[in-house]
Scaffold this active site. Sequence first.
Site, PDB file in Angstrom:
ATOM      1  N   ASP A  91       0.777  -1.234   0.000  1.00 48.42           N
ATOM      2  CA  ASP A  91       0.000   0.000   0.000  1.00 48.42           C
ATOM      3  C   ASP A  91       0.811   1.288   0.000  1.00 48.42           C
ATOM      4  O   ASP A  91       0.471   2.244  -0.687  1.00 48.42           O
ATOM      5  CB  ASP A  91      -0.916   0.048   1.225  1.00 48.42           C
ATOM      6  N   GLU A 124       3.288  -9.151  11.637  1.00 50.06           N
ATOM      7  CA  GLU A 124       2.825  -8.709  10.326  1.00 50.06           C
ATOM      8  C   GLU A 124       4.024  -8.409   9.417  1.00 50.06           C
ATOM      9  O   GLU A 124       4.067  -8.826   8.263  1.00 50.06           O
ATOM     10  CB  GLU A 124       1.956  -7.467  10.496  1.00 50.06           C
TER      11      GLU A 124
END
Length: 485
Positions: free
Chosen positions: A199, A433
Site C-alpha cells: 500500500d 505482520e
Amino acid sequence: MDRTAQLTSRAATHSVVYEPDVTTHSPDSPHVRAAEVLKANWRGSSTVPSRGLYPHQWSWDSAFIAIGLRHLSPLRAQTELETLLSAQWGDGRIPHIVFNPSVPLDAYFPSPDFWRSSTAGRAAGAPRTVQTSGIVQPPVHALAVWLVHQADPGLSRARGFLARAYPALAAWHRYLLHRRDLGGGGLASVVHPWEQGMDNSPCWDAPLSRVTPAPARSFRRADLDHGAAEDRPTDLDYGRYVRLATDYRDGEYADGVGEFAVEDPSFNALLIASEHALARIAHELGATGTARHARAERLTAALVERLWDPAEGMFFCRDVRDVRDARDGALIPERSVSGLIPLLLPTLPRDIADTLVRTARGPHFELGGAARLVPSYDLLGEAFDPHRYWRGPAWFNTGWLMERGLRQHGERGHADTLRTALLETADATDFAEYVDPYTGEACGALGFGWTAALTLDLLHQQPTDVGAFDIREMDDMSDKGGERR
C-alpha cells in the site's frame, strides 16, 4: 458444451471433514503455535488477517492463508477460498475486502458504508447480499486453489471444489486482462495503491503526487488505534488514498477514467503464475490447458517488454498516466521487492532470472547479507524506512514468494538460507505482520494470518519441492483424457 463446461456444471455431492492431529508436535513448536494463530483468527467461514487491525476478510490474505491452512484442514482451506469467491462481482472482479456485518462500522476504515458496493457497484454487478470494497488485490487465487486441491485431491473431487472455482477464476482473469489493460500493452493495471497490496510503497509517490488529498476531517483513521503513526502511512498519503477510492466509487467503479493507473511487476507476475495454475485446473477437469499456458507466455513476454530495465537489473512499475515522454507511460525508477517477485515465473528467461538473483543479493536488497529478510524497498533509497509500512520492512508473503522463485530457478542455497530466516523470524516475533529487515524486530500486528500460514507451508514442504510454480512436469506428461504437450 465443452468438457470443462460440463465438469464445472456438476454440483458437489457431499462434504468430507479432514482435521489432521497437530498434537504430535510439542506445544511450543512453531507448527502448533502457527496453527493456534489460524484457529484464533478463524471466523467460521473465513480467516481475518489479525483480530484487531484487520477484522474482515482480505482477498490476497485469504489466498495465502488457504495455502497454509491446507496442511491443517483442506476442507477449511477450501471454505476460505469459497467464501471469498462467493463475493465476486458480476464483471469478474474479486473485491479486496469482504465485510463481516457483525463488526462495528468504526472498527475499520474505509468501512462498508464508505464503499457502498451494493449501490455504487450495481452497474458492475456487485453482490446484493454481502458488502464488499470496490477495488481488488493481487490475483494469487488460482494458485492457491490449485495448491489446496493438491493437499487432498479426493476431498476436492468429492466436493466439486475445482469445478466450482474454475469459472469464477476464469472470469476474474478475464476482468483483469480486458478491463484493466489500461496501458494497451497486455498487462493489468492497478487503479489504487491498495490494489497492489504494498500500500505505502515509494513506487506510488510520483503518481500519487497528482492526486488532491481528501480533507482530513472527512475520514477517521482506525489503523492508528492499532499501530504507531510513525510506522503507518502519513496523513497526506492516506488522504490521497481516500480521494482515489472516493472518485472510483462515485464513478460507479468504472475502469479507465481515474488519475492513477500503474502496471506493477508483482501484480502481473502473480497473474501469470495463476494462469499457469488455471491451466493445471483445466487439465484436472478434463480439458486442455494449452491455451492458458500460451497466454501466460504472452504475458511473460509483455512483462519483460514493458517493465524490465536491463541497465538496473530488475523490473519497475510503469505509470500509465505519465505520458510526458512516451504514449504508453513511463517507468517509475524506484526499487521495491515487487520488481524481484517475477523470479517466481517458471519460464522467465534465464539471463533475466540470473540478473534478478544478483540484484537481490546486491547492496539494494542484501539477500543473504546484512538484511535478515528481503526488504520491501531499496535499502539505499532516499525513502527507505525500516519500520514504516511497505517503505522498507520485510514481509513474510513476499519472502515466501522469493523463496519459491529462488528454488524455481535452481538457487537452492539462497532459497534454503531465506527459508531458515523466514522460519526463525516468524517464530521469534510471534508471527508478526512485518519486521525490520536488519534486526528482525516485530512491527505491526502480532499473530498475523499469512505469517502463520506461510510458516506452516514452509514447515510442511520439502525444500526441493517447487509445487505449482513448476509447469514442466505437466507439459511433459500424458494423463487420463489429457494430451501430451
